[in-house]
Motif scaffolding. Structure first.
Motif, PDB file in Angstrom:
ATOM      1  N   GLU A  46       0.849  -1.193   0.000  1.00  0.00           N
ATOM      2  CA  GLU A  46       0.000   0.000   0.000  1.00  0.00           C
ATOM      3  C   GLU A  46       0.883   1.240   0.000  1.00  0.00           C
ATOM      4  O   GLU A  46       2.037   1.196   0.439  1.00  0.00           O
ATOM      5  CB  GLU A  46      -0.889   0.046   1.253  1.00  0.00           C
ATOM      6  N   ASN A  47       0.328   2.332  -0.458  1.00  0.00           N
ATOM      7  CA  ASN A  47       0.977   3.628  -0.329  1.00  0.00           C
ATOM      8  C   ASN A  47       0.573   4.200   1.027  1.00  0.00           C
ATOM      9  O   ASN A  47      -0.590   4.536   1.232  1.00  0.00           O
ATOM     10  CB  ASN A  47       0.522   4.553  -1.467  1.00  0.00           C
ATOM     11  N   PRO A  48       1.516   4.320   1.981  1.00  0.00           N
ATOM     12  CA  PRO A  48       1.149   4.792   3.321  1.00  0.00           C
ATOM     13  C   PRO A  48       0.931   6.296   3.396  1.00  0.00           C
ATOM     14  O   PRO A  48       0.533   6.823   4.432  1.00  0.00           O
ATOM     15  CB  PRO A  48       2.355   4.378   4.164  1.00  0.00           C
ATOM     16  N   GLY A  49       1.198   6.996   2.305  1.00  0.00           N
ATOM     17  CA  GLY A  49       1.067   8.447   2.288  1.00  0.00           C
ATOM     18  C   GLY A  49       2.071   9.029   1.318  1.00  0.00           C
ATOM     19  O   GLY A  49       3.098   8.410   1.023  1.00  0.00           O
ATOM     20  N   GLU A  50       1.775  10.198   0.806  1.00  0.00           N
ATOM     21  CA  GLU A  50       2.646  10.815  -0.177  1.00  0.00           C
ATOM     22  C   GLU A  50       3.969  11.215   0.458  1.00  0.00           C
ATOM     23  O   GLU A  50       4.014  11.949   1.434  1.00  0.00           O
ATOM     24  CB  GLU A  50       1.968  12.049  -0.782  1.00  0.00           C
ATOM     25  N   GLY A  51       5.076  10.725  -0.103  1.00  0.00           N
ATOM     26  CA  GLY A  51       6.387  11.088   0.384  1.00  0.00           C
ATOM     27  C   GLY A  51       6.981  12.224  -0.432  1.00  0.00           C
ATOM     28  O   GLY A  51       6.794  12.275  -1.646  1.00  0.00           O
ATOM     29  N   ASN A  52       7.662  13.143   0.233  1.00  0.00           N
ATOM     30  CA  ASN A  52       8.306  14.244  -0.485  1.00  0.00           C
ATOM     31  C   ASN A  52       9.681  13.859  -0.995  1.00  0.00           C
ATOM     32  O   ASN A  52       9.987  14.010  -2.172  1.00  0.00           O
ATOM     33  CB  ASN A  52       8.420  15.478   0.416  1.00  0.00           C
ATOM     34  N   MET A  53      10.523  13.351  -0.102  1.00  0.00           N
ATOM     35  CA  MET A  53      11.913  13.085  -0.463  1.00  0.00           C
ATOM     36  C   MET A  53      12.140  11.671  -0.998  1.00  0.00           C
ATOM     37  O   MET A  53      12.963  11.469  -1.879  1.00  0.00           O
ATOM     38  CB  MET A  53      12.813  13.290   0.763  1.00  0.00           C
ATOM     39  N   ASN A  54      11.430  10.694  -0.445  1.00  0.00           N
ATOM     40  CA  ASN A  54      11.746   9.301  -0.723  1.00  0.00           C
ATOM     41  C   ASN A  54      10.545   8.504  -1.222  1.00  0.00           C
ATOM     42  O   ASN A  54       9.396   8.893  -1.026  1.00  0.00           O
ATOM     43  CB  ASN A  54      12.280   8.628   0.561  1.00  0.00           C
ATOM     44  N   PHE A  55      10.849   7.369  -1.836  1.00  0.00           N
ATOM     45  CA  PHE A  55       9.806   6.416  -2.198  1.00  0.00           C
ATOM     46  C   PHE A  55       9.467   5.615  -0.947  1.00  0.00           C
ATOM     47  O   PHE A  55      10.352   5.058  -0.301  1.00  0.00           O
ATOM     48  CB  PHE A  55      10.305   5.477  -3.298  1.00  0.00           C
ATOM     49  N   VAL A  56       8.188   5.571  -0.587  1.00  0.00           N
ATOM     50  CA  VAL A  56       7.762   4.901   0.642  1.00  0.00           C
ATOM     51  C   VAL A  56       6.700   3.870   0.310  1.00  0.00           C
ATOM     52  O   VAL A  56       5.805   4.108  -0.512  1.00  0.00           O
ATOM     53  CB  VAL A  56       7.210   5.910   1.668  1.00  0.00           C
TER      54      VAL A  56
END
Length: 307
Positions: A46-56
Motif C-alpha cells: 500500500e501507499n502509506p502516504g505521499e512522500g516528499n523526499m523518498n519512495f515509501v
C-alpha cells in the motif's frame, strides 16, 4: 530513463528500485534482514502516504506490516531535483539516537533494518494516519496539548543529544546545502516566480528582495544553518513530519537531521504555527514546554522563524 536514473544505476549497480507491484522481490529482501519468518509470505503493498523526499511503501504479509523507504538521487515529489542518497543513513542514525530516550522513542517509528546495497530503510508501521498539514486550512485548530507535546519533543531531542559526539553522526552536508538553497536563497532571488506558488506573493516579496540589509542577514543565517552545532536537530520540523496515529502523535521523516543549532528546529516550528494562524500567545504557552527543559537564543529563534 532520466539522467538521474542513469546516475543511480551507475553508482549503485547492485541496487534495485522498490516497486509496489513486484512482490516477489520484496520477500527475499526482508528475509535477508531476518524481518520475516521462513514461511511468511508478502501478500500485498500500500501507499502509506505521499512522500516528499523518498519512495515509501507499506508491505503487508500474512502476519504483519512494515514500512520500507528508499532514497534515490532525486526528490520523489520533484524528480527533476537531484538529491543525495546518503540522506538514508542520516535518517537511520537519527532513529538510532532517538531510540535511546524513552520520550522520543515513544513518538518515533522503530528502526528495523537498513539495506545499504539497495538504499532501503525498514521501520515499524505506525498504522493508518495522517500528517498535520491540514492545520494550514482556515478553521482547522491544533490543540494546545499537541503544541506542547511537539515543543517537548524538541526539548528532549536537543537535551538528550547535547553531550553526544557529532563526529559519530553523518554530516548530511549535501542535503543541508539543498535545504539551504530553498530556504535562504530561492525565495529571495529576483526573477524567481513566487506567483507560481501563490498568486500575489511576488508583489509582497518585492520589497524584501530589494532589501540589501535583510539579504545580508539572510546570508549570515544561512551560514549558521550550514555550520555544525552542539545538538542533533530534526532539520525539517513542520506539519508534514508530524503524524496523527491511533497511538498518538508521532514524528517522522528526519532525513534532514544533522548536528546544528536548536534554534533552527524551534524557529521552523514557530513559523509553521504562525502560518497556520495559531495565535502568538498560544505559541508562547506551548514554547514553555521547551523552556522548562532547556534554554534558547531568543533572537536567533525569532530570526529563523522569519519574525
Amino acid at each position: 530513463m532520466s539522467s538521474l536514473q542513469s546516475q543511480f544505476n551507475s553508482q549503485f549497480p547492485a541496487a534495485h528500485y522498490l516497486d509496489a507491484d513486484h512482490l516477489d522481490a520484496l520477500e527475499p529482501l526482508l528475509k535477508s534482514h531476518a524481518l520475516l519468518a521462513p514461511d511468511e509470505v508478502v501478500t500485498g503493498t500500500e501507499n502509506p502516504g505521499e512522500g516528499n523526499m523518498n519512495f515509501v511503501l507499506r508491505v503487508i504479509t500474512d502476519r504483519q506490516t512494515l514500512i520500507l523507504k528508499q532514497s534515490r538521487p532525486w526528490v520523489e515529489k520533484y524528480p527533476q531535483i537531484a538529491a543525495p542518497v546518503e540522506r538514508l543513513h542520516a535518517e537511520a542514525a537519527y532513529y538510532r539516537a532517538t531510540a535511546t530516550e524513552p520520550g522520543l522513542r515513544a513518538m518515533s517509528p522503530a528502526l528495523l533494518a537498513v539495506d545499504s546495497i539497495h538504499l532501503v530503510m525498514m521501520t515499524e508501521d505506525l498504522g493508518t494516519g495522517s500528517d498535520y498539514t491540514s492545520i494550514y486550512l482556515k478553521g482547522t485548530e491544533l490543540p494546545l496539548t499537541e503544541i506542547k507535546s511537539l515543543f517537548g519533543y524538541l526539548a528532549r531531542l536537543h537535551q538528550s543529544t547535547h553531550d553526544a559526539v557529532p563526529s559519530k553522526f553523518p554530516l548530511n552536508r549535501e542535503l543541508k546545502q539543498l535545504n539551504h538553497e530553498h530556504i535562504f536563497n530561492y525565495p529571495f532571488r529576483a526573477g524567481f516566480d513566487l506567483d507560481a506558488i501563490q498568486p500575489g506573493l511576488q508583489a509582497l516579496a518585492a520589497p524584501i528582495q530589494a532589501n540589501d540589509s535583510l539579504r545580508n542577514r539572510l546570508s549570515e543565517l544561512g551560514e549558521v544553518y550550514l555550520d555544525s552545532g552542539p545538538v542533533l536537530i530534526h532539520g525539517d520540523f513542520y506539519p508534514g513530519s508530524w503524524l496523527r496515529t491511533d497511538s498518538g502523535l508521532k514524528v517522522i521523516d528526519p532525513e534532514f537531521a544533522h548536528f546544528g543549532q536548536a534554534e533552527f528546529d524551534v524557529g521552523v516550528m514557530i513559523a509553521q504555527l504562525l502560518m497556520a494562524r495559531i495565535p502568538l500567545e498560544t505559541i508562547k504557552i506551548g514554547l514553555q514546554s521547551y523552556l522548562d527543559h532547556g534554554s534558547l537564543d531568543e533572537a536567533l529563534v525569532i530570526e529563523f522563524s522569519g519574525g
